[in-house]
Design a protein around this motif. Structure first.
Motif, PDB file in Angstrom:
ATOM      1  N   LEU A 215      22.064  -2.886  21.329  1.00 35.61           N
ATOM      2  CA  LEU A 215      20.792  -3.585  21.214  1.00 35.61           C
ATOM      3  C   LEU A 215      20.982  -5.097  21.164  1.00 35.61           C
ATOM      4  O   LEU A 215      20.035  -5.844  20.882  1.00 35.61           O
ATOM      5  CB  LEU A 215      20.044  -3.095  19.976  1.00 35.61           C
ATOM      6  CG  LEU A 215      19.565  -1.639  20.067  1.00 35.61           C
ATOM      7  CD1 LEU A 215      19.055  -1.144  18.718  1.00 35.61           C
ATOM      8  CD2 LEU A 215      18.486  -1.486  21.137  1.00 35.61           C
ATOM      9  N   ASP A 216      22.218  -5.533  21.420  1.00 42.50           N
ATOM     10  CA  ASP A 216      22.504  -6.972  21.513  1.00 42.50           C
ATOM     11  C   ASP A 216      23.332  -7.190  22.780  1.00 42.50           C
ATOM     12  O   ASP A 216      23.317  -6.363  23.690  1.00 42.50           O
ATOM     13  CB  ASP A 216      23.235  -7.463  20.263  1.00 42.50           C
ATOM     14  CG  ASP A 216      24.448  -6.591  19.911  1.00 42.50           C
ATOM     15  OD1 ASP A 216      25.034  -6.001  20.844  1.00 42.50           O
ATOM     16  OD2 ASP A 216      24.798  -6.496  18.721  1.00 42.50           O
ATOM     17  N   ASP A 217      24.040  -8.282  22.828  1.00 46.01           N
ATOM     18  CA  ASP A 217      24.808  -8.605  24.043  1.00 46.01           C
ATOM     19  C   ASP A 217      26.232  -8.052  24.004  1.00 46.01           C
ATOM     20  O   ASP A 217      27.053  -8.382  24.860  1.00 46.01           O
ATOM     21  CB  ASP A 217      24.875 -10.128  24.232  1.00 46.01           C
ATOM     22  CG  ASP A 217      23.503 -10.722  24.501  1.00 46.01           C
ATOM     23  OD1 ASP A 217      22.667 -10.003  25.082  1.00 46.01           O
ATOM     24  OD2 ASP A 217      23.269 -11.876  24.105  1.00 46.01           O
ATOM     25  N   SER A 218      26.546  -7.227  23.009  1.00 44.86           N
ATOM     26  CA  SER A 218      27.908  -6.704  22.895  1.00 44.86           C
ATOM     27  C   SER A 218      28.221  -5.737  24.031  1.00 44.86           C
ATOM     28  O   SER A 218      27.335  -5.107  24.611  1.00 44.86           O
ATOM     29  CB  SER A 218      28.081  -5.996  21.547  1.00 44.86           C
ATOM     30  OG  SER A 218      27.195  -4.891  21.443  1.00 44.86           O
ATOM     31  N   LEU A 219      29.501  -5.659  24.346  1.00 43.80           N
ATOM     32  CA  LEU A 219      29.973  -4.766  25.408  1.00 43.80           C
ATOM     33  C   LEU A 219      30.941  -3.752  24.811  1.00 43.80           C
ATOM     34  O   LEU A 219      31.643  -4.044  23.828  1.00 43.80           O
ATOM     35  CB  LEU A 219      30.659  -5.582  26.511  1.00 43.80           C
ATOM     36  CG  LEU A 219      29.750  -6.545  27.284  1.00 43.80           C
ATOM     37  CD1 LEU A 219      30.586  -7.379  28.253  1.00 43.80           C
ATOM     38  CD2 LEU A 219      28.662  -5.780  28.036  1.00 43.80           C
TER      39      LEU A 219
END
Length: 585
Positions: A215-219
């Motif tokens: 739900l964030d920009d993490s991969l």
């Protein structure tokens, strides 16, 4: 895929039977002297395409399991173990009743507890509002959230772990289920954190694993459960538990790539859509779907469809023993986008799906100058290997003719070219893992009939003339024989090999309508008896034609004709029985 299906795929019945008797090619079959009765002239036939055998002398027949059982006078379990060892397949060993089921049952329970935990967090916690906001933007309704049991995992290292420990699950249980991670030299922590959660369920609706979307920009954006005793990505189909009835009713499954595609499709009424977990569809997934339908359509973007068609087309179709179609989506769009923008466009795209081999032709020849020798040679080199791997003779001939017309060359020249490349294909297949596999025969009618009998013991008092020999699949025959001794599921289970238990459970829990049970059973029994007779009749007619061409003796031809007359009489009786049944209904 179960151990039995895997054995069937890896075993060639001609090779197995050929180790006991001498077989010679006879058209599309093989024949030899029957090992079960004394004869001077061969009346024993093996059918490679059906992976079956039949002797017209003693009127015995079946699949590879039944041959080994009869030849060595052993039971199904021992035949299975012998063939599994030959095929390199690991099968469940004998164990105390309930041991394996209890172990797996605990994993199902902990997964369900985790799914409920995530679901409650999504709906009721302040932290879940962000995920709810994302879901709202995607347009999912409250009912959809409930149907797919969507959830949210806290942005916490031990949120789920603490919750499950309080419910007396151990860290080992959580590790076995893939819910937590144990870094080397460090304490365990939750695998899924701050993600929109997608419980992944098997066809019976049991949670086997999870997918999580960041739900964030993490991969990476998506994280799946690792392989566990319950979860294997290559053998999992997302949405199958909700799609199975629609797939059966519509006689088609549409395969997409992602969770969102499936959820959007179902919310908009397209409930026969499932996903291949974001990867190229696998042979195991095809085998799962084959139990529901043989009509599969891949809905993929243009680039993915092209790669899929070129690399895997024939393997899919040989496994399915049917034609697969492909729906090409607009460039840069996925099913979720198309359905949300215009439902009618999605329906039109699905209706316009083309056979995947035809699409392969279009893709392979795109950009080639087919009026030049170079262009023709390139098209030939790209398409002949695909055609050469098609097992169905009629379809292979169709595409050979199509290629010849496309290139304006003779089929004879193409056949000569194909003969030169086939040895290379054989060598490549011989060294490439895994071992070559063979298609298995799905028997929906047999399975439906068994499901009726297992779920409704009161039908046992009905005598509809159904016999073990009316079941072509040995595992179905074994279940029917066990049912004949006792209609209680627990007693049937005790009489069966562990390898059949999963198949038994799927039949015992299949969703069935409970109206007109006696009528349905009578109809199903008639269908199986007729199918068995017509199968025998087709084999008899094919053998009769072969013997007539090869100069069979008068006695042999007379015996085959006599068998044909007897089969016709029995079929005529079945027609009368069917009319009486229709009148009663």
């Amino acid at each position: 895929m179960g151990a039995i299906d895997e054995v069937k795929q890896r075993i060639d019945i001609v090779e197995v039977i050929g180790q006991d008797i001498t077989l010679t090619k006879a058209g599309r079959t093989f024949k030899g002297l029957c090992p079960f009765h004394t004869e001077k002239n061969p009346s024993f036939y093996v059918y490679p395409e059906q992976q079956s055998w039949h002797c017209f002398g003693c009127n015995n027949g079946g699949d590879v399991f039944s041959f080994i059982m009869k030849k060595q006078n052993i039971d199904f379990g021992e035949a299975l173990r012998q063939l599994a060892q030959k095929a390199g397949v690991v099968i469940p060993t004998k164990f105390e009743p309930g041991m394996e089921s209890e172990e797996k049952q605990k994993l199902y329970q902990i997964n369900q507890a985790a799914a409920q935990y995530f679901h409650n967090l999504l709906l009721n916690s302040p932290a879940g509002k962000k995920a709810l906001g994302y879901i709202a933007k995607r347009g999912f309704t409250e009912q959809t959230i409930k149907d797919f049991q969507l959830g949210y995992s806290l942005d916490s290292w031990e949120g789920l772990k603490k919750y499950l420990l309080e419910r007396e699950y151990t860290e080992k249980d959580m590790l076995d289920a893939g819910l937590i991670i144990e870094p080397e030299g460090k304490k365990t922590h939750d695998r899924f954190r701050n993600k929109l959660m997608f419980p992944i369920m098997d066809i019976r609706g049991r949670v086997t694993g999870f997918g999580g979307r960041a739900l964030d920009d993490s991969l990476p954006k998506y994280t799946n459960s690792p392989q566990t005793p319950l979860f294997d990505k290559s053998g999992t189909i997302y949405g199958i538990n909700l799609a199975k009835e629609a797939v059966r009713e519509q006689e088609q499954a549409i395969i997409v790539e992602g969770y969102m595609d499936v959820i959007t499709a179902h919310q908009n009424g397209f409930k026969n859509v499932v996903a291949s977990m974001g990867t190229a569809i696998t042979e195991r997934q095809v085998n799962i779907l084959k139990r529901l339908t043989r009509n599969l359509a891949l809905a993929l973007d243009a680039d993915a469809a092209g790669e899929e068609a070129m690399l895997r087309t024939v393997g899919y179709e040989n496994t399915l023993d049917a034609e697969i179609k492909v729906t090409i989506l607009p460039e840069g769009k996925d099913p979720d986008d198309v359905i949300k923008k215009d439902i009618k466009v999605w329906q039109e795209l699905v209706a316009a799906a083309v056979p995947i081999v035809d699409y392969t032709f279009d893709m392979a020849t795109a950009g080639l100058d087919l009026t030049s020798a170079k262009g023709k040679a390139s098209a030939r080199d790209r398409l002949l290997p695909v055609i050469g791997e098609i097992r169905d003779n009629v379809r292979r001939a169709h595409y050979m003719q199509k290629l010849a017309n496309l290139l304006n060359v003779s089929e004879r020249d193409l056949e000569a070219d194909l003969a030169r490349i086939r040895p290379k294909q054989v060598r490549r297949q011989a060294i490439a893992p895994p071992a070559p596999v063979r298609s298995t025969v799905s028997s929906p009618k047999e399975e439906y009939c068994l499901a009726l009998l297992l779920q409704h013991p009161e039908l046992k008092s009905r005598d509809e003339g159904l016999l073990p020999e009316h079941f072509q699949n040995s595992e179905n025959k074994e279940i029917f024989i066990a049912w004949q001794h006792s209609a209680k599921i627990e007693n049937v289970r005790k009489k069966l090999e562990p390898a059949i238990h999963e198949h038994l459970d799927s039949l015992a829990t299949r969703n069935l309508l409970s109206n007109n049970l006696e009528q349905k059973y009578a109809q199903c029994a008639l269908d199986l008896r007729e199918k068995s007779l017509r199968n025998l009749k087709n084999k008899q007619e094919a053998v009769l034609a072969l013997e007539a061409q090869s100069g069979g003796t008068t006695a042999e031809l007379a015996k085959l004709k006599e068998l044909g007359i007897e089969v016709n009489i029995q079929l005529a009786e079945l027609v009368k029985s069917r009319r009486r049944l229709e009148q009663r209904g």
